[in-house]
Design a protein around this motif. Sequence first.
Motif, PDB file in Angstrom:
ATOM      1  N   LEU A  38       0.832  -1.214   0.000  1.00  0.00           N
ATOM      2  CA  LEU A  38       0.000   0.000   0.000  1.00  0.00           C
ATOM      3  C   LEU A  38       0.864   1.259   0.000  1.00  0.00           C
ATOM      4  O   LEU A  38       0.507   2.273   0.608  1.00  0.00           O
ATOM      5  CB  LEU A  38      -0.936  -0.007   1.219  1.00  0.00           C
ATOM      6  N   GLY A  39       1.996   1.188  -0.657  1.00  0.00           N
ATOM      7  CA  GLY A  39       2.855   2.362  -0.783  1.00  0.00           C
ATOM      8  C   GLY A  39       3.512   2.786   0.502  1.00  0.00           C
ATOM      9  O   GLY A  39       3.843   3.971   0.669  1.00  0.00           O
ATOM     10  N   GLY A  40       3.709   1.860   1.434  1.00  0.00           N
ATOM     11  CA  GLY A  40       4.345   2.180   2.704  1.00  0.00           C
ATOM     12  C   GLY A  40       3.399   2.663   3.780  1.00  0.00           C
ATOM     13  O   GLY A  40       3.849   2.975   4.887  1.00  0.00           O
ATOM     14  N   ARG A  41       2.110   2.709   3.500  1.00  0.00           N
ATOM     15  CA  ARG A  41       1.141   3.193   4.482  1.00  0.00           C
ATOM     16  C   ARG A  41       0.651   2.051   5.359  1.00  0.00           C
ATOM     17  O   ARG A  41       0.207   1.015   4.869  1.00  0.00           O
ATOM     18  CB  ARG A  41      -0.057   3.845   3.790  1.00  0.00           C
ATOM     19  N   ASP A  42       0.732   2.246   6.661  1.00  0.00           N
ATOM     20  CA  ASP A  42       0.180   1.263   7.583  1.00  0.00           C
ATOM     21  C   ASP A  42      -1.334   1.207   7.364  1.00  0.00           C
ATOM     22  O   ASP A  42      -2.014   2.226   7.471  1.00  0.00           O
ATOM     23  CB  ASP A  42       0.489   1.678   9.025  1.00  0.00           C
ATOM     24  N   PRO A  43      -1.889   0.035   7.045  1.00  0.00           N
ATOM     25  CA  PRO A  43      -3.325  -0.031   6.757  1.00  0.00           C
ATOM     26  C   PRO A  43      -4.196   0.402   7.927  1.00  0.00           C
ATOM     27  O   PRO A  43      -5.294   0.922   7.723  1.00  0.00           O
ATOM     28  CB  PRO A  43      -3.552  -1.503   6.396  1.00  0.00           C
ATOM     29  N   ARG A  44      -3.715   0.224   9.151  1.00  0.00           N
ATOM     30  CA  ARG A  44      -4.500   0.639  10.316  1.00  0.00           C
ATOM     31  C   ARG A  44      -4.611   2.149  10.380  1.00  0.00           C
ATOM     32  O   ARG A  44      -5.662   2.694  10.753  1.00  0.00           O
ATOM     33  CB  ARG A  44      -3.853   0.083  11.589  1.00  0.00           C
ATOM     34  N   GLU A  45      -3.531   2.840  10.016  1.00  0.00           N
ATOM     35  CA  GLU A  45      -3.572   4.306   9.957  1.00  0.00           C
ATOM     36  C   GLU A  45      -4.320   4.773   8.714  1.00  0.00           C
ATOM     37  O   GLU A  45      -5.073   5.756   8.749  1.00  0.00           O
ATOM     38  CB  GLU A  45      -2.136   4.838   9.954  1.00  0.00           C
ATOM     39  N   MET A  46      -4.143   4.057   7.624  1.00  0.00           N
ATOM     40  CA  MET A  46      -4.739   4.444   6.351  1.00  0.00           C
ATOM     41  C   MET A  46      -6.265   4.504   6.430  1.00  0.00           C
ATOM     42  O   MET A  46      -6.893   5.459   5.960  1.00  0.00           O
ATOM     43  CB  MET A  46      -4.308   3.448   5.266  1.00  0.00           C
ATOM     44  N   VAL A  47      -6.877   3.490   7.029  1.00  0.00           N
ATOM     45  CA  VAL A  47      -8.344   3.463   7.067  1.00  0.00           C
ATOM     46  C   VAL A  47      -8.910   4.574   7.942  1.00  0.00           C
ATOM     47  O   VAL A  47     -10.075   4.949   7.808  1.00  0.00           O
ATOM     48  CB  VAL A  47      -8.870   2.095   7.548  1.00  0.00           C
ATOM     49  N   GLN A  48      -8.091   5.105   8.826  1.00  0.00           N
ATOM     50  CA  GLN A  48      -8.536   6.183   9.710  1.00  0.00           C
ATOM     51  C   GLN A  48      -8.411   7.559   9.064  1.00  0.00           C
ATOM     52  O   GLN A  48      -9.039   8.514   9.516  1.00  0.00           O
ATOM     53  CB  GLN A  48      -7.694   6.181  10.999  1.00  0.00           C
ATOM     54  N   SER A  49      -7.596   7.670   7.988  1.00  0.00           N
ATOM     55  CA  SER A  49      -7.232   9.005   7.526  1.00  0.00           C
ATOM     56  C   SER A  49      -7.601   9.319   6.082  1.00  0.00           C
ATOM     57  O   SER A  49      -7.649  10.492   5.714  1.00  0.00           O
ATOM     58  CB  SER A  49      -5.718   9.214   7.696  1.00  0.00           C
ATOM     59  N   VAL A  50      -7.863   8.312   5.256  1.00  0.00           N
ATOM     60  CA  VAL A  50      -8.150   8.608   3.854  1.00  0.00           C
ATOM     61  C   VAL A  50      -9.657   8.696   3.632  1.00  0.00           C
ATOM     62  O   VAL A  50     -10.448   8.150   4.411  1.00  0.00           O
ATOM     63  CB  VAL A  50      -7.545   7.533   2.921  1.00  0.00           C
ATOM     64  N   PRO A  51     -10.093   9.389   2.586  1.00  0.00           N
ATOM     65  CA  PRO A  51     -11.525   9.469   2.288  1.00  0.00           C
ATOM     66  C   PRO A  51     -12.113   8.091   2.016  1.00  0.00           C
ATOM     67  O   PRO A  51     -11.422   7.172   1.575  1.00  0.00           O
ATOM     68  CB  PRO A  51     -11.571  10.346   1.028  1.00  0.00           C
ATOM     69  N   ASP A  52     -13.395   7.954   2.266  1.00  0.00           N
ATOM     70  CA  ASP A  52     -14.057   6.666   2.114  1.00  0.00           C
ATOM     71  C   ASP A  52     -13.908   6.123   0.696  1.00  0.00           C
ATOM     72  O   ASP A  52     -13.723   4.916   0.500  1.00  0.00           O
ATOM     73  CB  ASP A  52     -15.541   6.800   2.472  1.00  0.00           C
ATOM     74  N   GLU A  53     -13.974   7.019  -0.318  1.00  0.00           N
ATOM     75  CA  GLU A  53     -13.871   6.521  -1.683  1.00  0.00           C
ATOM     76  C   GLU A  53     -12.512   5.896  -1.963  1.00  0.00           C
ATOM     77  O   GLU A  53     -12.386   4.994  -2.791  1.00  0.00           O
ATOM     78  CB  GLU A  53     -14.149   7.642  -2.687  1.00  0.00           C
ATOM     79  N   ALA A  54     -11.477   6.355  -1.245  1.00  0.00           N
ATOM     80  CA  ALA A  54     -10.145   5.768  -1.431  1.00  0.00           C
ATOM     81  C   ALA A  54     -10.111   4.328  -0.929  1.00  0.00           C
ATOM     82  O   ALA A  54      -9.385   3.486  -1.472  1.00  0.00           O
ATOM     83  CB  ALA A  54      -9.094   6.606  -0.719  1.00  0.00           C
ATOM     84  N   LEU A  55     -10.892   4.020   0.111  1.00  0.00           N
ATOM     85  CA  LEU A  55     -10.933   2.664   0.643  1.00  0.00           C
ATOM     86  C   LEU A  55     -11.635   1.709  -0.306  1.00  0.00           C
ATOM     87  O   LEU A  55     -11.505   0.484  -0.168  1.00  0.00           O
ATOM     88  CB  LEU A  55     -11.647   2.648   1.997  1.00  0.00           C
ATOM     89  N   HIS A  56     -12.417   2.271  -1.252  1.00  0.00           N
ATOM     90  CA  HIS A  56     -13.172   1.425  -2.169  1.00  0.00           C
ATOM     91  C   HIS A  56     -12.540   1.348  -3.548  1.00  0.00           C
ATOM     92  O   HIS A  56     -13.144   0.787  -4.468  1.00  0.00           O
ATOM     93  CB  HIS A  56     -14.622   1.916  -2.258  1.00  0.00           C
ATOM     94  N   GLN A  57     -11.342   1.906  -3.716  1.00  0.00           N
ATOM     95  CA  GLN A  57     -10.602   1.622  -4.931  1.00  0.00           C
ATOM     96  C   GLN A  57     -10.316   0.127  -4.979  1.00  0.00           C
ATOM     97  O   GLN A  57     -10.036  -0.494  -3.951  1.00  0.00           O
ATOM     98  CB  GLN A  57      -9.302   2.426  -4.975  1.00  0.00           C
ATOM     99  N   ASP A  58     -10.372  -0.448  -6.158  1.00  0.00           N
ATOM    100  CA  ASP A  58     -10.388  -1.902  -6.266  1.00  0.00           C
ATOM    101  C   ASP A  58      -9.199  -2.565  -5.573  1.00  0.00           C
ATOM    102  O   ASP A  58      -9.370  -3.450  -4.734  1.00  0.00           O
ATOM    103  CB  ASP A  58     -10.444  -2.303  -7.742  1.00  0.00           C
ATOM    104  N   ARG A  59      -7.985  -2.151  -5.903  1.00  0.00           N
ATOM    105  CA  ARG A  59      -6.810  -2.803  -5.339  1.00  0.00           C
ATOM    106  C   ARG A  59      -6.720  -2.574  -3.836  1.00  0.00           C
ATOM    107  O   ARG A  59      -6.464  -3.508  -3.064  1.00  0.00           O
ATOM    108  CB  ARG A  59      -5.537  -2.303  -6.025  1.00  0.00           C
ATOM    109  N   VAL A  60      -6.941  -1.344  -3.399  1.00  0.00           N
ATOM    110  CA  VAL A  60      -6.894  -1.033  -1.969  1.00  0.00           C
ATOM    111  C   VAL A  60      -7.963  -1.835  -1.221  1.00  0.00           C
ATOM    112  O   VAL A  60      -7.689  -2.462  -0.187  1.00  0.00           O
ATOM    113  CB  VAL A  60      -7.076   0.475  -1.725  1.00  0.00           C
ATOM    114  N   GLY A  61      -9.176  -1.827  -1.749  1.00  0.00           N
ATOM    115  CA  GLY A  61     -10.266  -2.523  -1.075  1.00  0.00           C
ATOM    116  C   GLY A  61     -10.022  -4.007  -0.935  1.00  0.00           C
ATOM    117  O   GLY A  61     -10.284  -4.603   0.122  1.00  0.00           O
TER     118      GLY A  61
END
Length: 314
Positions: A38-61
């Motif tokens: 995920l580009g070096g981003r801790d997923p636990r921090e990522m889900v708390q800080s990025v917009p909801d639509e970013a969490l639903h991008q296919d690869r990320v989701g």
Amino acid sequence: MTLCILCSGQGPQHWQIFALTGAAPEAAGLFAHAATLLGGRDPREMVQSVPDEALHQDRVGQILCGLQALAATAALRAALPSRLIVAGYSVGEVATWDIAGLVAPMGTLDLIARRAEALDAASKPGDGLLFIRGPARDAVDALCQRHDAAIAIVNPGDAYVLGGTGEALDALAKDARAIGGARVIRLAVSVASHTPRLAAASAAFRRVLDRAPISRQPNPAVRIFSGIDGNAVLDIQAGLDKLAAQISHTVQWAACLEGCVEAGASAFLELGPGRALAEMAAAAYPAIPANSVADFRSLDGLRAWLSRLDPSAG
């Protein structure tokens, strides 16, 4: 007691997806490896800080949802019964191979990422999925034929996920409501998964599986059910063929649940995110206990539930 573990697909990921699993020491390595995907981003921090639509991008989701299943498995492994039945919804089926010990956890995350990349490469802009409940199967088939769409997933209780272009799904949704569709909703997924539109992705992922470090010996203690036909995977090569084909073929989820029950499932546990699979199982088989990780406030509470189901577990 035979526990049936259900591995969720993408769609219900949210900012609290790792509420129970994020601090589990058994899953620390998984979160670290996911960060490299995920580009070096801790997923636990990522889900708390990025917009909801970013969490639903296919690869990320897909990575987030697969990570939740793998993290929950790692945290609960010592509390699980020795014999298991497992079935996965869409990308969740990849996670079932980790539960069965056929693919290492980090390798499973890698496969999920490569699978998502294959889907994105084969998908066309605007493609997506539509949930519909209410019309009978013949009416749904007619709608798909009329609008050049396809049935992606068959769920219990006259519920379907349909895939196609955005324009086709919009027109299909309007017609579905006109014939009494009780619930018609566009899903937050940007690929027409499990339809012939992704045939190239199936072929690409099959080549990835050929090169992956996968055990060729079935685990006799864990029975995996294949999404495209609801049958148990008894031969690894055939199972890998089906795992790749699932990307572009209809997922027979109702048949999967039926197969799990016929194999002796006496309780369901969905690993999350969400509880859609547990709800489907409970509605289809009300006599069988069905819960999701999301139903519990702590891993200790979940382990206690497992111990009550099977006092010999753990």
